[in-house]
Scaffold this motif. Structure first.
Motif, PDB file in Angstrom:
ATOM      1  N   VAL A 169     -17.779 -32.337 -47.489  1.00 17.45           N
ATOM      2  CA  VAL A 169     -16.316 -32.304 -47.444  1.00 17.45           C
ATOM      3  C   VAL A 169     -15.868 -33.313 -46.386  1.00 17.45           C
ATOM      4  O   VAL A 169     -15.923 -33.032 -45.188  1.00 17.45           O
ATOM      5  CB  VAL A 169     -15.784 -30.898 -47.098  1.00 17.45           C
ATOM      6  CG1 VAL A 169     -14.259 -30.895 -47.123  1.00 17.45           C
ATOM      7  CG2 VAL A 169     -16.336 -29.851 -48.041  1.00 17.45           C
ATOM      8  N   PRO A 170     -15.438 -34.519 -46.785  1.00 20.13           N
ATOM      9  CA  PRO A 170     -15.031 -35.544 -45.816  1.00 20.13           C
ATOM     10  C   PRO A 170     -13.816 -35.120 -44.990  1.00 20.13           C
ATOM     11  O   PRO A 170     -13.151 -34.115 -45.292  1.00 20.13           O
ATOM     12  CB  PRO A 170     -14.705 -36.749 -46.702  1.00 20.13           C
ATOM     13  CG  PRO A 170     -15.429 -36.485 -47.980  1.00 20.13           C
ATOM     14  CD  PRO A 170     -15.420 -34.995 -48.158  1.00 20.13           C
ATOM     15  N   VAL A 171     -13.511 -35.912 -43.980  1.00 21.27           N
ATOM     16  CA  VAL A 171     -12.494 -35.537 -42.995  1.00 21.27           C
ATOM     17  C   VAL A 171     -11.147 -35.240 -43.651  1.00 21.27           C
ATOM     18  O   VAL A 171     -10.527 -34.205 -43.376  1.00 21.27           O
ATOM     19  CB  VAL A 171     -12.338 -36.646 -41.926  1.00 21.27           C
ATOM     20  CG1 VAL A 171     -11.167 -36.318 -40.992  1.00 21.27           C
ATOM     21  CG2 VAL A 171     -13.617 -36.783 -41.121  1.00 21.27           C
ATOM     22  N   ASP A 172     -10.644 -36.128 -44.494  1.00 20.14           N
ATOM     23  CA  ASP A 172      -9.332 -35.913 -45.105  1.00 20.14           C
ATOM     24  C   ASP A 172      -9.312 -34.638 -45.947  1.00 20.14           C
ATOM     25  O   ASP A 172      -8.376 -33.828 -45.861  1.00 20.14           O
ATOM     26  CB  ASP A 172      -8.942 -37.113 -45.970  1.00 20.14           C
ATOM     27  CG  ASP A 172      -8.413 -38.275 -45.140  1.00 20.14           C
ATOM     28  OD1 ASP A 172      -7.856 -38.008 -44.056  1.00 20.14           O
ATOM     29  OD2 ASP A 172      -8.566 -39.428 -45.550  1.00 20.14           O
ATOM     30  N   ALA A 173     -10.327 -34.457 -46.774  1.00 17.73           N
ATOM     31  CA  ALA A 173     -10.397 -33.261 -47.608  1.00 17.73           C
ATOM     32  C   ALA A 173     -10.548 -32.010 -46.742  1.00 17.73           C
ATOM     33  O   ALA A 173      -9.989 -30.949 -47.060  1.00 17.73           O
ATOM     34  CB  ALA A 173     -11.565 -33.371 -48.583  1.00 17.73           C
ATOM     35  N   TRP A 174     -11.300 -32.133 -45.669  1.00 18.07           N
ATOM     36  CA  TRP A 174     -11.491 -31.002 -44.747  1.00 18.07           C
ATOM     37  C   TRP A 174     -10.166 -30.596 -44.111  1.00 18.07           C
ATOM     38  O   TRP A 174      -9.834 -29.411 -44.034  1.00 18.07           O
ATOM     39  CB  TRP A 174     -12.512 -31.405 -43.684  1.00 18.07           C
ATOM     40  CG  TRP A 174     -12.701 -30.434 -42.577  1.00 18.07           C
ATOM     41  CD1 TRP A 174     -13.305 -29.210 -42.641  1.00 18.07           C
ATOM     42  CD2 TRP A 174     -12.280 -30.609 -41.221  1.00 18.07           C
ATOM     43  NE1 TRP A 174     -13.292 -28.603 -41.400  1.00 18.07           N
ATOM     44  CE2 TRP A 174     -12.670 -29.442 -40.510  1.00 18.07           C
ATOM     45  CE3 TRP A 174     -11.633 -31.620 -40.528  1.00 18.07           C
ATOM     46  CZ2 TRP A 174     -12.426 -29.278 -39.147  1.00 18.07           C
ATOM     47  CZ3 TRP A 174     -11.391 -31.465 -39.171  1.00 18.07           C
ATOM     48  CH2 TRP A 174     -11.775 -30.305 -38.507  1.00 18.07           C
ATOM     49  N   LEU A 175      -9.367 -31.581 -43.672  1.00 15.79           N
ATOM     50  CA  LEU A 175      -8.065 -31.278 -43.079  1.00 15.79           C
ATOM     51  C   LEU A 175      -7.140 -30.605 -44.092  1.00 15.79           C
ATOM     52  O   LEU A 175      -6.425 -29.639 -43.769  1.00 15.79           O
ATOM     53  CB  LEU A 175      -7.419 -32.556 -42.544  1.00 15.79           C
ATOM     54  CG  LEU A 175      -8.000 -33.123 -41.245  1.00 15.79           C
ATOM     55  CD1 LEU A 175      -7.411 -34.493 -40.957  1.00 15.79           C
ATOM     56  CD2 LEU A 175      -7.738 -32.183 -40.079  1.00 15.79           C
TER      57      LEU A 175
END
Length: 705
Positions: free
Chosen positions: A542-548
């Motif tokens: 889960v990359p940073v943008d998707a995680w946020l």
């Protein structure tokens, strides 16, 4: 007799007596007026106090009126709500108490005149007349106290003649100590004090409303800002909102940590936000700082809660717009500006329903972490040794030697270090370094077992977190962790796993699960006598943008979509370990934050307590049961009294406890030792044999069979 004497008093006297008994705080303002009344030539003539609705301006004037009357002054009370804003109306109101002529205003037969003016903002149309015509006609020894929502206009300060004669005070909320004093005075049960202080931020009206509910036996729930309470407070904070656009601006101001014209222009989709920004700036409960506008804490919470309760769809929409504005700016910023935006981004989550967050919101945004310097080495090692022991200190020293760029210091206002944290890159550590640290080895082995990093990928770990005052409880040091880790997420290429290392990991299971950093199962480790756990996230999954986006949606949900926390395994303590834990629990009895660390919370004796609202509450109940069982035997009365004055109602020192009990110190110590031993024995029996033990209370330890 008492009832007869009471009934002979006028109701006003009874009301005044109650006000004096329950009034707390504002000591500085009260002393200022008292000193002026006692001075033949007071240093000031006008005291101007201002603050938002419900902050206690009228209550302060009530107390000052009594102070002035006791000093022999002639007291005149004026209220802007009951007087037309005209010079003739004010003069007519004055004539009821004093003599008014073209020459001046004087008290009738009194040496000193004290005029108290409430709701002065209602008299704004005649402010210039008051300042230039009426007040100069008063005797030089007269004192005037003005209470208003708004501060004095610039004309007051522009007139240099008023410089030494005018005192301006911005009324703030009560301190935590003053809140607790008030709650004790109005007989609110002590277990409710801390929660009520936190919820109201010391706002006097909110505190008194909640106290009234509690003192009448009503329930103060986990979220005591009920619709009724919100309605009362909203009316005090806001007289009127000019338009829906202004209301939306107010909601943005409540949600964002600081509000700028740029933020309003973007979130409200305006070509020009200057007018609504200026309107916000003049509100009595909104302050202006170097970064922008921000409301007082209680006003912010009320506005935020009111919108969530009244219109959840709009609340979600405003939240997303503020969040998106900050997120868009985050990727284009660097350094301290980027850190400030991360503070702002996390701040919007503070009031969302959900699990406990390891954040000290009072200090949020006020302490920025600094890269550690070579001269900070001994401070870092000393803090690690003090809070985690010699083995942890040696590991911190080793990592500081290998990766000094990963260590950060959080400083106090005077520049002294308050805490530190260490972020290490496991992927650039040697095999020997990893093997030498159980924490690093646990993280590395978990990553390799679950989903090994590929060539060139980075594994990071927040390895050390120590605040000198709070260790790993909410603190400025804990606040700084997400700031640096978020920067690391945004700036580290090929980031795979990230780990957060914390002691007492069970208490953070739910929080980090919602934040998609779930507990790394089977990766707990020990250093010295302390157990640590790891919380992990794979940014390849889960990359940073998707995680946020994911944690934002979870936080906005009434039921965050996170896996339930695993049931903790029971601890099986040896008898010496159990005894040490009981003694520590007695020592920490009045410190729930410390009790949360006690290993008894995961033992059978505590977990078997059905119906307790929390493990800490269950432990508190057990300790009280043990003392009650000790008190069942009259022969143990002296032991009970020693335990009582040491732990339940502790004296300042043990010597003081012996003095209160009227026994020699050696006798007191013997009684205390015997009492604690019997409490330990009673709890140990329940731990070993279970809560259905029917063999009686505390077993005899020293009495003949």
């Amino acid at each position: 007799m008492e009832g007869t004497a009471r009934s002979s008093l006028p109701l006003g006297d009874l009301l005044n007596s109650r006000r004096r008994r329950t009034y707390v705080g504002r000591q500085g303002e009260r002393e200022l007026v008292r000193a002026a009344l006692e001075s033949a030539e007071p240093q000031w003539s006008v005291l101007y106090v201002h603050g938002p609705g419900g902050i206690g301006k009228t209550a302060l004037l009530d107390v000052l009126a009594e102070t002035a009357a006791e000093a022999g002054a002639s007291v005149v009370r004026l209220d802007g709500r009951r007087i037309a804003p005209s010079s003739s109306a004010v003069l007519d109101a004055l004539r009821d108490t004093v003599e008014v002529s073209d020459v001046g205003v004087i008290a009738r037969g009194m040496e000193r005149l004290c005029i108290l003016i409430d709701t002065y903002e209602a008299l704004a149309p005649i402010d210039e007349w008051m300042r230039t015509q009426l007040l100069p006609r008063l005797p030089a020894t007269a004192l005037t106290v003005i209470a208003a929502r708004t501060p004095p206009g610039p004309q007051w300060r522009a007139d240099t003649a008023w410089g030494e004669l005018l005192r301006v005070v911005s009324l703030r909320n009560l301190t935590p100590g003053e809140c607790r004093e008030y709650l004790r005075t109005v007989a609110v049960p002590p277990p409710l004090h801390e929660r009520m202080c936190q919820v109201t931020h010391g706002h006097p009206l909110a505190l008194s409303l909640l106290a009234d509910v509690a003192s009448r036996g009503g329930e103060v729930t986990a979220d005591p800002l009920t619709p009724d309470l919100l309605g009362v407070l909203m009316r005090r904070f806001l007289d009127a909102v000019p338009s829906p656009r202004h209301r939306r601006a107010l909601e943005v101001c409540a949600l964002a940590r600081v509000t700028t014209e740029t933020l309003l222009r973007d979130v409200l989709a305006l070509d020009d936000a200057h007018e609504v920004f200026a309107w916000l700036r003049q509100l009595s409960f909104v302050d202006a700082g170097p970064e922008g506008l921000f409301p007082h804490d209680m006003a912010r919470d009320v506005l935020d809660a009111d919108l969530r309760w009244r219109d959840l769809d709009t609340y979600t929409q405003v939240f997303h717009r503020v969040w998106r504005h900050l997120r868009d700016r985050l990727t284009s910023s660097t350094g301290r500006e980027q850190q400030r935006l991360i503070f702002d981004l996390k701040f919007v989550f503070r009031n969302l329903p959900g699990v406990l967050s390891p954040v000290d919101w009072q200090s949020w945004g006020h302490h920025y972490p600094e890269p550690a310097r070579a001269q900070d080495r001994e401070t870092i090692i000393g803090l690690a040794r003090s809070h985690e022991g010699a083995e942890s200190a040696a590991l911190a020293a080793a990592w500081f030697a290998r990766q000094p760029d990963g260590f950060y210091i959080v400083r106090r206002p005077d520049g002294a270090p308050r805490g530190f944290f260490g972020l290490i890159e496991l992927s650039r550590a040697s095999a020997d370094d990893l093997a030498a640290d159980p924490g690093a080895a646990a993280a590395w082995n978990f990553a390799r077992t679950q989903s090994p990093p590929r060539e060139g990928e980075t594994i990071t770990q927040t390895r050390f977190v120590i605040d000198d005052d709070a260790y790993q409880d909410p603190s400025p040091t804990m606040n700084a962790i997400p700031i640096i880790t978020m920067q690391r997420y945004l700036c580290t290429p090929a980031l795979s796993w990230d780990f957060v290392t914390l002691a007492e990991p069970d208490r953070w299971n739910e929080y980090f699960a919602v934040a998609d950093l779930p507990r790394a199962g089977g990766a707990d480790f020990e250093v010295g006598a302390r157990r640590y756990g790891l919380f992990a996230h794979d940014f390849r999954r889960v990359p940073v943008d998707a995680w946020l986006e994911q944690i934002t949606e979870r936080a906005l949900s009434d039921n965050p979509a996170a896996p339930p926390p695993p049931a903790p395994e029971l601890l099986v303590l040896s008898q010496p370990e159990f005894e040490r834990a009981v003694r520590q629990a007695l020592h920490d009895w009045h410190r729930p934050d410390l009790l949360r660390r006690n290993p008894l919370l995961r033992t059978r004796v505590v977990c078997d307590q059905g119906g307790a609202e929390s493990a800490v509450a269950a432990l508190d109940s057990l300790l009280r049961d043990a003392v009650d069982a000790l008190a069942d035997d009259p022969r143990d009365d002296k032991l009970v009294r020693a335990v009582d004055r040491t732990y339940l109602r502790p004296a300042t020192t043990q010597e003081a406890a012996a003095h209160v009990l009227g026994v020699p110190f050696s006798t007191y110590r013997r009684h205390l030792t015997q009492g604690v031993a019997q409490i330990v024995s009673w709890l140990w029996d329940r731990e070993v044999y279970g809560s259905t033990d029917t063999r009686g209370g505390v077993r005899d330890r020293g009495h003949p069979e």
